[in-house]
Scaffold this motif. Structure first.
Motif, PDB file in Angstrom:
ATOM      1  N   GLY A 243      12.648 -29.602  29.322  1.00 12.60           N
ATOM      2  CA  GLY A 243      11.300 -30.128  29.187  1.00 12.60           C
ATOM      3  C   GLY A 243      11.337 -31.616  28.943  1.00 12.60           C
ATOM      4  O   GLY A 243      12.383 -32.270  29.076  1.00 12.60           O
ATOM      5  N   GLY A 244      10.174 -32.193  28.586  1.00 11.12           N
ATOM      6  CA  GLY A 244      10.087 -33.628  28.406  1.00 11.12           C
ATOM      7  C   GLY A 244      11.037 -34.154  27.343  1.00 11.12           C
ATOM      8  O   GLY A 244      11.581 -35.240  27.463  1.00 11.12           O
ATOM      9  N   PHE A 245      11.231 -33.377  26.256  1.00 10.39           N
ATOM     10  CA  PHE A 245      12.105 -33.828  25.179  1.00 10.39           C
ATOM     11  C   PHE A 245      13.214 -32.837  24.854  1.00 10.39           C
ATOM     12  O   PHE A 245      14.077 -33.137  24.063  1.00 10.39           O
ATOM     13  CB  PHE A 245      11.286 -34.060  23.893  1.00 10.39           C
ATOM     14  N   GLY A 246      13.182 -31.644  25.453  1.00  6.82           N
ATOM     15  CA  GLY A 246      14.159 -30.667  25.029  1.00  6.82           C
ATOM     16  C   GLY A 246      14.651 -29.739  26.110  1.00  6.82           C
ATOM     17  O   GLY A 246      14.121 -29.697  27.222  1.00  6.82           O
ATOM     18  N   GLN A 247      15.691 -28.981  25.775  1.00  2.00           N
ATOM     19  CA  GLN A 247      16.242 -27.977  26.674  1.00  2.00           C
ATOM     20  C   GLN A 247      15.521 -26.659  26.442  1.00  2.00           C
ATOM     21  O   GLN A 247      15.139 -26.325  25.317  1.00  2.00           O
ATOM     22  CB  GLN A 247      17.739 -27.804  26.416  1.00  2.00           C
ATOM     23  N   VAL A 248      15.346 -25.892  27.515  1.00 10.21           N
ATOM     24  CA  VAL A 248      14.657 -24.612  27.430  1.00 10.21           C
ATOM     25  C   VAL A 248      15.599 -23.502  27.859  1.00 10.21           C
ATOM     26  O   VAL A 248      16.304 -23.619  28.862  1.00 10.21           O
ATOM     27  CB  VAL A 248      13.392 -24.595  28.326  1.00 10.21           C
ATOM     28  N   MET A 249      15.592 -22.403  27.078  1.00 12.53           N
ATOM     29  CA  MET A 249      16.437 -21.253  27.378  1.00 12.53           C
ATOM     30  C   MET A 249      15.590 -19.984  27.377  1.00 12.53           C
ATOM     31  O   MET A 249      14.601 -19.894  26.652  1.00 12.53           O
ATOM     32  CB  MET A 249      17.568 -21.137  26.347  1.00 12.53           C
ATOM     33  N   ARG A 250      16.003 -19.046  28.183  1.00 16.38           N
ATOM     34  CA  ARG A 250      15.379 -17.733  28.187  1.00 16.38           C
ATOM     35  C   ARG A 250      16.190 -16.806  27.284  1.00 16.38           C
ATOM     36  O   ARG A 250      17.429 -16.847  27.283  1.00 16.38           O
ATOM     37  CB  ARG A 250      15.338 -17.182  29.610  1.00 16.38           C
ATOM     38  N   ALA A 251      15.497 -15.974  26.517  1.00 14.24           N
ATOM     39  CA  ALA A 251      16.196 -15.036  25.640  1.00 14.24           C
ATOM     40  C   ALA A 251      15.342 -13.790  25.452  1.00 14.24           C
ATOM     41  O   ALA A 251      14.114 -13.834  25.617  1.00 14.24           O
ATOM     42  CB  ALA A 251      16.487 -15.683  24.290  1.00 14.24           C
TER      43      ALA A 251
END
Length: 399
Positions: free
Chosen positions: A31-39
Motif C-alpha cells: 500500500g501507500g505506506f505499508g506491506q499487505v499480506m493475506r492470512a
C-alpha cells in the motif's frame, strides 16, 4: 508504540489479535505506506488482510488506524477488525487487521472483466465509490490518494482502502509527497508542499476514476510519470469513450475541472449519478469535430479544432487530411452544391467528372444557413463536416 495506541488496547477500545492466530500468511501487495499480506484468521474464521508499515512511523500508523476506525461502519470502505503485533521482539511490528477483498483492486478488475461490464454495472460501481467518499468527507477526512489501486472489489461491491495519506481537514500540516500523478489535483502538482489539499482534491481524483470506469484502462497509459505530470499540470485530460452516457461525461468533466472552486461536492455528484439517462451516449463517429471552410472569394481564415490557419498558407489540415485550400475553392462549382435535405445524400451533383475536375467521394455534408435559399452565392454556404474524404485529380489521391 504510541501511548495512544497502547491506551486504546489496554482499555479494549481496539480489538487485539494474537499473531499466532493467523494461518497461511502470504504477501499480496504494497500500500501507500505499508506491506499487505493475506492470512486466515482462526478467530474470525475467514481470510483477512494484514497491513504493516515500511518504516517505524508511529504517528502514521496511528493516524491510519484512527481514520479506519472513524469510517468503519460504511459498506463501501474496507472494514477494520483490529490490530496484531509480531511476536518477534526485535521487529516491534504492528499490523492492521482489515477485510480481505477477494477480487483484488479496481485496476486489475477492469483489465480482466471490462468487456463483460454494462453501463448499469459501471454506474453502480461509480455510486459505490462516491458513497464511500461521501462518508469520508462527512467525517471531516480527506483521502488524498484516490486511484484505482486503492479501490478494492469484493463480491460485486467496491471498497475504498489505504487511508494512510488521509488526514482531518482541520490538520495544520500541508500536503505530503504521495499520490499518483494522473489522479492528483493539478494545483497540488503545480504548487507542491505549499498547497493544502482538501475535499476538492478528492473530487478531482474521483473524476479521473470515473473516466477509468468508462474506459477500462488507467489514464495516460502510454506515458511515463513525468510526462503524465506535465500533461495534468498543463490542463490535459483523457478524451471521452464511445458509448459513454453524455450525462456521465458531464459528471466526471465537472469533477476534474482545473479550478478547484468550480468542482462539485460529493453530494452533487451522487445526485447527478442518480439522474443519468443511458440512452443519450457519446459517439465520435456521429458527432465528429466539424471544421468550417469558407468558399467565397473574400479572404477568410480556416478554423479547424479551434486552431486558425491563414488562407495564404499553402494548405490546411482537416481531420488529419491535407488539401490545397485555394484549389479546393476554385474547383468546387455552384452546380455541385445542393441544400441539405435534397436527394443523393446532399452530396455534390457533378456527373461524369473529367480528369481535370475534383471528385469528392460521398464525403461532404452541406448545410444551408437558416433563412437562406440562394443556391448560387457561395458566401451563404459552408462545409460543416468532412468524413473519410478522398480528393482525386489526374489519378492523384490525397486521403
Amino acid at each position: 508504540m504510541s501511548n495512544l495506541l497502547e491506551d486504546a488496547l489496554r482499555h479494549r477500545l481496539i480489538t487485539s489479535f494474537e499473531y499466532n492466530s493467523f494461518d497461511r500468511i502470504t504477501p499480496i501487495g504494497k500500500g501507500g505506506f505499508g506491506q499487505v499480506m493475506r492470512a486466515y484468521s482462526k478467530r474470525l474464521e475467514k481470510d483477512v488482510a494484514l497491513k504493516s508499515l515500511f518504516s517505524v512511523n508511529n504517528k502514521a500508523f496511528v493516524k491510519e488506524l484512527q481514520n479506519f476506525n472513524t469510517v468503519n461502519h460504511h459498506d463501501n470502505i474496507i472494514k477494520f477488525f483490529g490490530i496484531s503485533k509480531d511476536p518477534d521482539p526485535s521487529k516491534e511490528t504492528y499490523y492492521l487487521v482489515l477485510q480481505y477483498a477477494k477480487d483484488g483492486d479496481l485496476r486489475d478488475y477492469l483489465r480482466d472483466n471490462f468487456e463483460n461490464l454494462n453501463w448499469e454495472t459501471k454506474s453502480k460501481m461509480a455510486k459505490d465509490i462516491a458513497s464511500g467518499l461521501s462518508c469520508i468527507h462527512k467525517s471531516n477526512i480527506i483521502h488524498r490518494d484516490l486511484h484505482s489501486g486503492n479501490i478494492l472489489v469484493h463480491e460485486n461491491r467496491l471498497l475504498i482502502t489505504d487511508l494512510g495519506l488521509s488526514q482531518p481537514l482541520d490538520a495544520n500540516s500541508n500536503s505530503v509527497i504521495g499520490g499518483m500523478f494522473a489522479y492528483a489535483d493539478p494545483e497540488w502538482l503545480r504548487k507542491g508542499r505549499t498547497y493544502k489539499r482538501d475535499k476538492a482534491s478528492d473530487i478531482y481524483s474521483l473524476g479521473v476514476l470515473f473516466w477509468e470506469l468508462s474506459s477500462g484502462r488507467i489514464p495516460f497509459k502510454d506515458f511515463q510519470g513525468l510526462e503524465i505530470l506535465e500533461k495534468v499540470k498543463s490542463g490535459e485530460r483523457e478524451t471521452p469513450i464511445n458509448g459513454t452516457p453524455e450525462d456521465y461525461i458531464k459528471i466526471y468533466s465537472s469533477a476534474w475541472n482545473d479550478n478547484p472552486t468550480k468542482r462539485p461536492t460529493i453530494e452533487n455528484i451522487r445526485n447527478s449519478l442518480e439522474e443519468i439517462q443511458f440512452d443519450n451516449v457519446f459517439n465520435e463517429t456521429i458527432k465528429p469535430i466539424q471544421p468550417k471552410v469558407n468558399l467565397n472569394n473574400e479572404p477568410k481564415d480556416l478554423v479547424v479544432e479551434n486552431k486558425v490557419y491563414k488562407e495564404d498558407d499553402v494548405s490546411g489540415v482537416i481531420s488529419n487530411q491535407t488539401f490545397d485550400l485555394e484549389y479546393w475553392k476554385k474547383t468546387v462549382s455552384t452546380d455541385g452544391i445542393k441544400p441539405k435535405g435534397n436527394s443523393n445524400n446532399d452530396l455534390p451533383n457533378k456527373a461524369n467528372p473529367t480528369d481535370s475536375e475534383t471528385t469528392v467521394n460521398r464525403s461532404i455534408e452541406y448545410h444551408e444557413p437558416d433563412g437562406t435559399n440562394d443556391q448560387t452565392d457561395l458566401s451563404n454556404w459552408e462545409i460543416t463536416g468532412i468524413y473519410n474524404s478522398n480528393i482525386h485529380e489526374n489519378n492523384l489521391s490525397i486521403s
